[in-house]
Enzyme design. Structure first.
Site, mmCIF file in Angstrom:
data_model
loop_
_atom_site.group_PDB
_atom_site.id
_atom_site.type_symbol
_atom_site.label_atom_id
_atom_site.label_comp_id
_atom_site.label_asym_id
_atom_site.label_seq_id
_atom_site.Cartn_x
_atom_site.Cartn_y
_atom_site.Cartn_z
ATOM 1 N N LYS A 135 -4.103 10.637 5.405
ATOM 2 C CA LYS A 135 -3.763 9.846 6.585
ATOM 3 C C LYS A 135 -2.774 10.662 7.423
ATOM 4 C CE LYS A 135 -4.234 6.661 2.966
ATOM 5 N NZ LYS A 135 -5.633 6.420 3.047
ATOM 6 N N HIS A 184 0.819 -1.211 0.000
ATOM 7 C CA HIS A 184 0.000 0.000 0.000
ATOM 8 C C HIS A 184 0.859 1.270 0.000
ATOM 9 C CE1 HIS A 184 -3.281 2.624 1.881
ATOM 10 N NE2 HIS A 184 -3.859 2.102 0.810
ATOM 11 N N LYS A 222 3.279 4.411 -1.104
ATOM 12 C CA LYS A 222 3.452 5.351 -2.205
ATOM 13 C C LYS A 222 4.788 6.055 -1.960
ATOM 14 C CE LYS A 222 -1.181 4.970 -1.530
ATOM 15 N NZ LYS A 222 -1.806 4.437 -0.312
ATOM 16 N N ASP A 279 -0.168 18.087 19.873
ATOM 17 C CA ASP A 279 0.528 18.934 20.851
ATOM 18 C C ASP A 279 1.521 19.928 20.249
ATOM 19 O OD1 ASP A 279 -0.943 17.628 22.730
ATOM 20 O OD2 ASP A 279 0.738 16.573 23.655
ATOM 21 N N ASP A 320 17.367 10.442 -6.982
ATOM 22 C CA ASP A 320 18.804 10.622 -6.741
ATOM 23 C C ASP A 320 19.188 10.508 -5.270
ATOM 24 O OD1 ASP A 320 19.094 11.028 -9.455
ATOM 25 O OD2 ASP A 320 19.106 13.209 -9.312
ATOM 26 N N HIS A 370 -9.124 11.497 1.715
ATOM 27 C CA HIS A 370 -8.306 10.288 1.703
ATOM 28 C C HIS A 370 -7.012 10.444 2.508
ATOM 29 C CE1 HIS A 370 -5.849 7.067 -0.411
ATOM 30 N NE2 HIS A 370 -6.961 6.411 -0.134
#
EC number: 2.7.8.-
Length: 470
Positions: free
Chosen positions: A390, A210, A212, A395, A217, A388
Site C-alpha cells: 500500500k 487493520h 500493523k 513528484d 523502547d 499486497h
C-alpha cells in the site's frame, strides 16, 4: 391482536424511525433517496442493508472511550518544518488538524521490501529491546514466525522487558486459544481487538483493526502491509509469492506510532500507558534524516483522515502520482481525483496484482478499471504472485506507506495507520522500485479491457454492489 399484526406495527415503527434518522442525518440527496427507496420497497431486507451499510458511523461514535486517551491540542507547525515540507504543507496541516500529529524531524527510514528483509529487521530490533515491546497485527497466524516470536518473547520477559500485544479477533480468527495461552504463560500481555459478540453483532464484525505496528523502547517503529504469516516467507499454495512493503522508522516518528498503539491498548485493556522517552534532537537536520508524519484513521474519528490524505496527495500532484495497492475500490471521491489529475496532465499510474486473493474482490477492483482507463490512467497488472503493498509516491517529494487500502472499508470501517515521508531521496527510491515492478508487469489498455466478455462485465457489475463492505 395477533402476533403478525404486532410484528407489522413494530416494523412500521422501526421503518419510520429509520426514515426520520436518514432525513435528519442524510448525506448526498441521491444516497438518501436510495436508502428511502430500499426501506420502502424491500421489506425487512431494506432495514438490514441500512443497518449494515448505511449508517453514519462517525456520528454514532460507539467507540467514544478511545477518544479520551489523548486530548492533544492542535499546535502551530514551525515555519521551518513547512519550508522543508515544501508545497505539501497542506497535507502536513491536514494531518495535524485531524490526528494532532505534527511532522517529526531527525528520523532514519529503512525501506523493507517483502517478508525476508522485513522480518530480519524486525527480529533484530526486538532482540535489542531493553524496556518494552508493543506489537499489534490484523493477521497473526501460527507457524514458524509465530513460534519464533513466542521464544523471543519468553527470553525478553525473563530479561525484564514488558511485552504487550494486540491481535484483531476477526483477522486472526485462526489463532488458537492454546497459542494465546502460551503467550500469557510466558508473561506477554495479550488482548484481542473487539472480539465477535452476538449482542454487538454489527460493531464487532464491522470495526476491524487493520493496523500493523511494532514499537521497541519508543525508538524503533515498524508499519506497512506485512502481517505475521509464514506465507511471506514460504509463499501461498494458490497465489505463490506474497510481495509487500514495510518501513522501519527510528526516531521521533516511532513515538507517534506508539501513541496509536496506546490508544488501541486503552480500548482493549482499559489501561492508560505512558509514552516512551524518545526526545527529538535540537541539531540541524542533515541529509540522511527524514521528515516523517504519522496519520491514523478509524471509525471513531470525525473525518476519514487517510482518505482525505490520499485525496490531497492526488490533487496536489503536479508531475506524477504512482500508486501500488491490491484493493483499488476508490469510491466516487478518490475516483474523481484520479480522473481529474490524469485529464489535467499528471502522469497517473496504478500497479495492482493480476491475481486476486478473492474472486469477489478481484471483480470489484476491475469494475473501476474502465473509468480510470478512459481518463488516461495507466494500469499495470503485476503477474508474480500477489502484490499486497500500500504505497503512494508523488513528484519526487512525498511517499505514503502503511496499512490502508484504497477502498471504503479502509476509509470508513477499519482502524488504519500510514507513515508520510517528505523526502526527495526516499521518494526517488520508491519511484525506482515502482517503475521496476511496472517493467515486470503487463499494461492493460482501454481497448483490451473493453473487449472483455459480457459475462465478465456482469460479474464486475454485480460485485461492485458489495464495494461498501469489501
Amino acid at each position: 391482536m395477533t402476533l403478525s399484526i404486532v410484528l407489522v406495527i413494530l416494523y412500521v415503527v422501526l421503518a419510520i424511525a429509520m426514515i426520520i434518522g436518514i432525513l435528519v442525518n442524510g448525506a448526498r440527496p441521491s444516497k438518501t433517496l436510495a436508502w428511502l427507496l430500499a426501506i420502502f420497497t424491500i421489506p425487512v431486507g431494506g432495514i438490514i442493508l441500512y443497518l449494515l451499510l448505511g449508517r453514519n458511523r462517525r456520528k454514532n461514535k460507539i467507540l467514544r472511550k478511545k477518544q479520551a486517551v489523548f486530548s492533544r491540542e492542535i499546535k502551530p507547525i514551525p515555519d521551518g518544518v513547512l519550508k522543508i515540507g515544501n508545497r505539501y504543507s497542506r497535507v502536513i496541516r491536514l494531518i495535524n488538524k485531524n490526528c494532532r500529529f505534527q511532522p517529526t524531524l531527525h528520523n532514519s527510514t529503512t525501506l523493507l521490501k517483502d517478508g525476508k528483509t522485513t522480518f530480519e529487521s524486525i527480529f533484530e530490533a526486538l532482540e535489542g529491546a531493553t524496556d518494552y515491546i508493543h506489537l499489534q497485527y490484523y493477521i497473526f497466524e501460527e507457524g514458524e514466525l509465530a513460534d519464533r516470536l513466542l521464544n523471543l518473547f519468553r527470553a525478553k520477559v525473563n530479561e525484564g522487558v514488558k511485552v504487550r500485544m494486540i491481535y484483531d479477533s476477526i483477522g486472526s480468527y485462526t489463532l488458537s486459544r492454546k497459542y494465546v495461552n502460551d503467550l500469557k504463560s510466558v508473561g506477554v500481555e495479550v488482548y484481542p481487538f473487539l472480539p465477535f459478540r452476538f449482542d454487538h453483532f454489527l460493531s464487532s464484525l464491522n470495526y476491524r483493526n487493520h493496523r500493523k505496528i511494532i514499537v521497541v523502547d519508543g525508538i524503533h517503529g515498524f508499519t506497512g502491509g506485512i502481517n505475521i504469516s509464514d506465507k511471506y516467507l514460504k509463499g501461498d499454495p494458490n497465489l505463490g509469492t506474497w510481495h509487500d512493503m514495510h518501513i522501519r522508522l527510528t526516531g521521533p516518528a516511532a513515538k507517534q506510532l506508539e501513541e496509536v498503539f496506546i490508544a488501541d491498548w486503552y480500548l482493549v485493556a482499559e489501561e492508560q500507558l505512558q509514552l516512551g522517552n524518545c526526545i527529538e534532537k535540537e541539531e540541524p537536520i542533515n541529509i540522511e534524516e527524514k521528515i516523517v508524519q504519522i496519520v491514523s484513521s478509524g471509525p471513531e474519528d470525525d473525518f476519514p483522515n487517510i482518505q482525505q490524505v490520499y485525496f490531497e496527495m492526488i490533487n496536489e500532484a503536479k508531475n506524477y502520482v504512482y500508486i501500488t495497492n491490491p484493493y483499488i475500490i476508490p469510491g466516487n471521491e478518490i475516483l474523481l481525483a484520479l480522473q481529474t489529475a490524469s485529464l489535467s496532465g499528471v502522469d497517473v499510474r496504478i500497479l495492482v496484482s493480476e491475481h486476486a486473493d478473492s474472486n469477489l474482490v478481484g471483480w470489484t477492483v476491475r469494475s473501476y478499471f474502465e473509468p480510470l482507463l478512459k481518463a488516461g490512467v495507466q494500469l499495470f497488472l503485476f503477474p508474480d504472485g500477489f502484490l499486497h503493498s500500500k504505497v503512494i509516491v508523488s513528484d519526487d517529494a512525498i511517499v505514503s506507506i502503511g496499512t490502508a487500502n484504497i477502498d471504503i472499508r479502509s476509509f470508513e470501517h477499519n482502524f488504519e495507520v500510514n507513515a508520510l515521508i517528505y523526502d526527495k531521496s526516499f521518494s526517488l527510491q520508491l519511484k525506482a522500485d515502482f517503475l521496476n515492478d511496472c517493467a515486470k508487469s503487463r499494461e492493460l489498455t482501454f481497448y483490451e479491457h473493453k473487449q472483455r466478455s459480457w459475462i465478465t462485465k456482469l460479474k464486475e457489475g454485480a460485485a461492485k454492489i458489495f464495494s461498501p463492505i469489501l
